[in-house]
Design a protein around this motif. Structure first.
Motif: not given
Length: 212
Positions: A62-69, A49-60
């Motif tokens: 990837e998708e929203m990172g360019p905004v921060l960059d 379950y915690l690994a899935v949370a990390d998986h979601i965080a990684a996907r987020m």
């Protein structure tokens, strides 16, 4: 890769059934692997379950990172640039919330919003928390806000109009009389949200100038 497939299936199962209702045996079977692989890699259901949370965080990320960059530091003190970054961040967020592509992790997140666990700490500790902090910083610059708590409250009002596209998706679709949010709907929604952002920021700036 078997671990990625395992996490994707676990994400769907946990999102639909919650950690109590999801079966690791069924998750392993659907992923085409043995139960022992979950124990080996994650230690059991809680670890998965915690690994899935990390998986979601990684996907987020990837998708929203360019905004921060593309963020301009609030130290520059340029309210025009800061406002442009607020619009860019929320426009990208609208695209993500309006899309069906992220429905699996949205269900997981909604559960964690209602009953937060360590999994939420992991997700918020990633790009989610960074983006919200960024918005609060940019609001301070755009509207001349010195009160950080006020900036965070305004952040809640700005993202709330976007999150509803996912958290109340069935209601939005019924109101629009659609089976899905179409491109024409998206254009109108983004324009309305952009206008709301400007109205909120303009009002806030006027309030701050009245206090000075």
């Amino acid at each position: 890769m078997i671990q990625t497939r395992l996490l994707d299936i676990a994400l769907r199962e946990f999102g639909l059934k919650g950690p109590e209702g999801a079966s690791t045996r069924e998750i392993a079977r659907a992923a085409g692997t043995a139960m022992s692989s979950i124990t080996y890699h994650y230690g059991g259901k809680d670890g998965l379950y915690l690994a899935v949370a990390d998986h979601i965080a990684a996907r987020m990320a990837e998708e929203m990172g360019p905004v921060l960059d593309t963020r301009t530091s609030p130290v520059t003190g340029d309210p025009v640039v800061a406002r442009a970054h607020i619009h860019a961040a929320l426009s990208r967020f609208v695209d993500k919330m309006a899309s069906d592509r992220n429905s699996d992790w949205s269900l997981f997140l909604i559960r964690e919003q209602m009953r937060p666990t360590q999994a939420f700490d992991r997700i918020y500790g990633g790009v989610m928390g960074q983006m919200l902090d960024m918005l609060a910083d940019l609001i301070c610059v755009t509207a001349g806000v010195a009160d950080r708590r006020m900036a965070r409250i305004v952040t809640i009002t700005l993202i709330g109009q976007v999150v509803t596209l996912r958290a109340q998706r069935a209601t939005c679709l019924r109101l629009l009389e659609r089976d899905e949010i179409g491109d024409d709907d998206l254009v109108l929604l983004k324009a309305r949200i952009a206008a709301n952002i400007d109205a909120i920021l303009d009002r806030l700036r006027a309030e701050q100038q009245g206090l000075s």
